[in-house]
Design a protein around this motif. Structure first.
Motif, mmCIF file in Angstrom:
data_model
loop_
_atom_site.group_PDB
_atom_site.id
_atom_site.type_symbol
_atom_site.label_atom_id
_atom_site.label_comp_id
_atom_site.label_asym_id
_atom_site.label_seq_id
_atom_site.Cartn_x
_atom_site.Cartn_y
_atom_site.Cartn_z
ATOM 1 N N LYS A 20 0.794 -1.188 -0.008
ATOM 2 C CA LYS A 20 -0.122 -0.052 0.024
ATOM 3 C C LYS A 20 0.755 1.299 0.133
ATOM 4 O O LYS A 20 1.719 1.316 1.014
ATOM 5 C CB LYS A 20 -0.778 0.158 1.397
ATOM 6 C CG LYS A 20 -2.074 0.897 1.106
ATOM 7 C CD LYS A 20 -3.077 0.793 2.164
ATOM 8 C CE LYS A 20 -4.363 1.811 2.000
ATOM 9 N NZ LYS A 20 -5.496 1.501 3.137
ATOM 10 N N GLU A 52 -3.030 10.855 -10.527
ATOM 11 C CA GLU A 52 -4.484 10.337 -10.015
ATOM 12 C C GLU A 52 -4.795 9.649 -11.374
ATOM 13 O O GLU A 52 -5.810 8.754 -11.280
ATOM 14 C CB GLU A 52 -5.197 11.629 -9.619
ATOM 15 C CG GLU A 52 -4.689 12.003 -8.129
ATOM 16 C CD GLU A 52 -5.669 13.202 -7.880
ATOM 17 O OE1 GLU A 52 -5.907 13.533 -6.682
ATOM 18 O OE2 GLU A 52 -6.097 14.073 -8.758
ATOM 19 N N ILE A 68 -3.466 6.219 -11.488
ATOM 20 C CA ILE A 68 -4.062 5.180 -10.504
ATOM 21 C C ILE A 68 -5.355 4.774 -10.997
ATOM 22 O O ILE A 68 -5.720 3.628 -11.118
ATOM 23 C CB ILE A 68 -4.023 6.111 -9.094
ATOM 24 C CG1 ILE A 68 -2.630 6.310 -8.635
ATOM 25 C CG2 ILE A 68 -4.742 5.181 -8.135
ATOM 26 C CD1 ILE A 68 -2.645 7.124 -7.321
ATOM 27 N N LYS A 69 -6.169 5.763 -11.420
ATOM 28 C CA LYS A 69 -7.444 5.252 -12.015
ATOM 29 C C LYS A 69 -7.352 4.367 -12.962
ATOM 30 O O LYS A 69 -8.139 3.387 -13.375
ATOM 31 C CB LYS A 69 -8.337 6.485 -12.157
ATOM 32 C CG LYS A 69 -9.743 6.268 -12.668
ATOM 33 C CD LYS A 69 -10.331 7.498 -12.854
ATOM 34 C CE LYS A 69 -11.953 7.337 -13.225
ATOM 35 N NZ LYS A 69 -12.705 8.731 -13.408
ATOM 36 N N GLN A 111 -6.925 2.293 -6.918
ATOM 37 C CA GLN A 111 -7.202 3.149 -5.989
ATOM 38 C C GLN A 111 -7.197 2.513 -4.716
ATOM 39 O O GLN A 111 -7.069 3.216 -3.665
ATOM 40 C CB GLN A 111 -8.910 3.551 -6.398
ATOM 41 C CG GLN A 111 -8.814 4.349 -7.735
ATOM 42 C CD GLN A 111 -9.260 3.370 -8.876
ATOM 43 O OE1 GLN A 111 -8.957 2.430 -8.905
ATOM 44 N NE2 GLN A 111 -9.986 4.057 -9.552
ATOM 45 N N ASN A 112 -7.261 1.103 -4.604
ATOM 46 C CA ASN A 112 -7.155 0.433 -3.109
ATOM 47 C C ASN A 112 -5.796 0.428 -2.741
ATOM 48 O O ASN A 112 -5.571 0.170 -1.684
ATOM 49 C CB ASN A 112 -7.929 -0.838 -3.234
ATOM 50 C CG ASN A 112 -7.103 -1.898 -4.082
ATOM 51 O OD1 ASN A 112 -6.542 -1.483 -5.318
ATOM 52 N ND2 ASN A 112 -7.205 -3.170 -3.981
ATOM 53 N N THR A 147 -2.341 5.904 -3.129
ATOM 54 C CA THR A 147 -2.989 7.294 -2.949
ATOM 55 C C THR A 147 -1.870 8.382 -3.020
ATOM 56 O O THR A 147 -0.833 8.093 -2.647
ATOM 57 C CB THR A 147 -3.472 7.364 -1.577
ATOM 58 O OG1 THR A 147 -4.443 6.337 -1.032
ATOM 59 C CG2 THR A 147 -4.228 8.579 -1.296
#
Length: 408
Positions: free
Chosen positions: A196, A211, A214-215, A220-221, A224
């Motif tokens: 993580k 961002e 990541i998407k 996303q899990n 961040t």
């Protein structure tokens, strides 16, 4: 008729340039008169349309000459990297007059607002610009060339996986990426090791791109990213098993280096690993005037010894140090070539002064890593004692067989 002023100007030029290079070169003055320095064939030409004022030249020759080049007052005819290297090799040239930082007044702490402004100055130029000459990962730091035939993309992937191997990541662990750039290391860590990851940056342009990635990857899990200053880490209450920082410590400033390490120490769990990758200098010296004014305002290149000293004061154990100096030279040469290869598009974005500034920056940095005192080091530190790490360094070089190919 040659005026007295121009005669004096030529005398100033000749006096200044006499000890500038270890190669034979020719100067072409504003009136087309030429003068050769050295014996034999000239290796390059300096064409002077207008020379810096004596006061500016002797106050800061690096900045004065760079500004003259940016404005088109001086043309350098020949391979730009080779020309800068020839200046660096001459022991009496202005590029070998580094000033040691001996006064505390020159080492004042950099505040948060200043850091945000300085980062925006360089990194928020626009993602479209960087995408033209960086590789598909948009890694803006030293790559790792395993072979002479590695492409820039392959070398950047090598670098990312080399770092992740050194961190000895295990599934379920947490990783903090300080100064995460455009996010590729964080994404690779999550994809390959199922850790993580939190990435932090001060660049709004970088945040937007990370961002999106990541998407796009559906991570996303696991990943961040947020706009966050490293000075806010200690009070955040966050804890991580691993911390990585690539090409970010150069933006901290000399006075803030202890604070930077203090914040890393605060959020790193006992026995945790911290990999620091940054440009270093042999001694603690002032940053080149051109670089500090136009490229990286607020920047400072730490010496290896001061980083190790600060780390030791906080109880970090040094596990591994690796120099990547020549890797960075090759990286910068790739960037400079790609920069020139996309010149038609870059000219639609920026004016000639900006283009000449970046051309000089990329080539001068390549020259510096080839011949000057700067280096780039990866330092692996552990908080306390970690007796679970492999006994040898071989695990750092067992490169993964499956390479990730970026999605279009």
């Amino acid at each position: 008729m040659i005026t007295l002023t121009k005669t004096i100007d030529k005398a100033l030029v000749k006096a200044f340039l006499k000890n500038i290079s270890d190669q034979t070169f020719t100067v072409v003055f504003w009136d087309k008169e030429s003068y050769k320095f050295g014996e034999g064939e000239s290796k390059f030409e300096i064409v002077i349309h207008n020379f810096p004022h004596k006061k500016e030249l002797f106050a800061n020759p690096s900045t004065a000459l760079a500004e003259a080049y940016m404005a088109g007052d001086i043309e350098l005819v020949g391979n730009l990297q080779d020309i800068v290297e020839s200046i660096m090799r001459h022991k009496n040239s202005f590029l070998n007059e580094s000033k040691l930082l001996t006064m505390l007044g020159k080492c004042r702490p950099v505040g948060k607002r200043t850091s945000e402004r300085d980062i925006a100055h360089h990194y928020d130029i626009g993602n479209d610009f960087y995408a033209l000459w960086l590789d598909p990962t948009m890694s803006y730091s030293c790559a790792y060339f395993k072979t002479g035939s590695d492409s820039l993309y392959e070398a950047q992937m090598n670098k990312i996986h080399h770092i992740l191997k050194k961190l000895n990541l295990k599934e379920g662990q947490t990783l903090l990426d300080i100064g995460c750039g455009w996010g590729y290391l964080a994404i690779e860590a999550a994809k390959k090791y199922k850790v993580k990851v939190l990435g932090i940056t001060l660049s709004k342009e970088q945040l937007k791109k990370v961002e999106e990635r990541i998407k796009h990857e559906g991570l996303q899990n696991l990943v961040t990213v947020k706009l966050m200053d490293y000075r806010d880490l200690e009070k955040s209450g966050l804890k991580f098993d691993r911390v990585v920082s690539v090409g970010m410590a150069e933006h901290v400033g000399k006075a803030n280096l202890p604070l930077y390490f203090k914040n890393v120490n605060a959020i790193l769990r006992e026995t945790g690993l911290f990999l620091l990758h940054n440009i270093t200098d042999v001694l603690e010296t002032e940053v080149d005037g051109f670089i500090s004014k136009y490229i990286f305002p607020g920047g400072y290149i730490p010496s290896l010894r001061e980083e190790l000293y600060i780390a030791a004061e906080l109880g970090f154990h040094t596990m591994d140090i690796e120099s990547l100096r020549l890797h960075y030279m090759k990286t910068l040469m790739h960037w400079a070539e790609r920069f020139e290869g996309n010149m038609d598009k870059i000219r639609t974005m920026f004016d000639n002064k900006f283009i000449r500034m970046w051309r000089l920056y990329l080539n001068a940095c390549a020259a510096a890593f080839h011949y000057a005192k700067v280096d780039v080091h990866q330092i692996l530190l552990v908080k306390g004692n970690n007796n679970q790490l492999p006994l040898t360094r071989q695990y750092m070089y067992d490169m993964p067989s499956n390479r990730f190919t970026p999605k279009p």
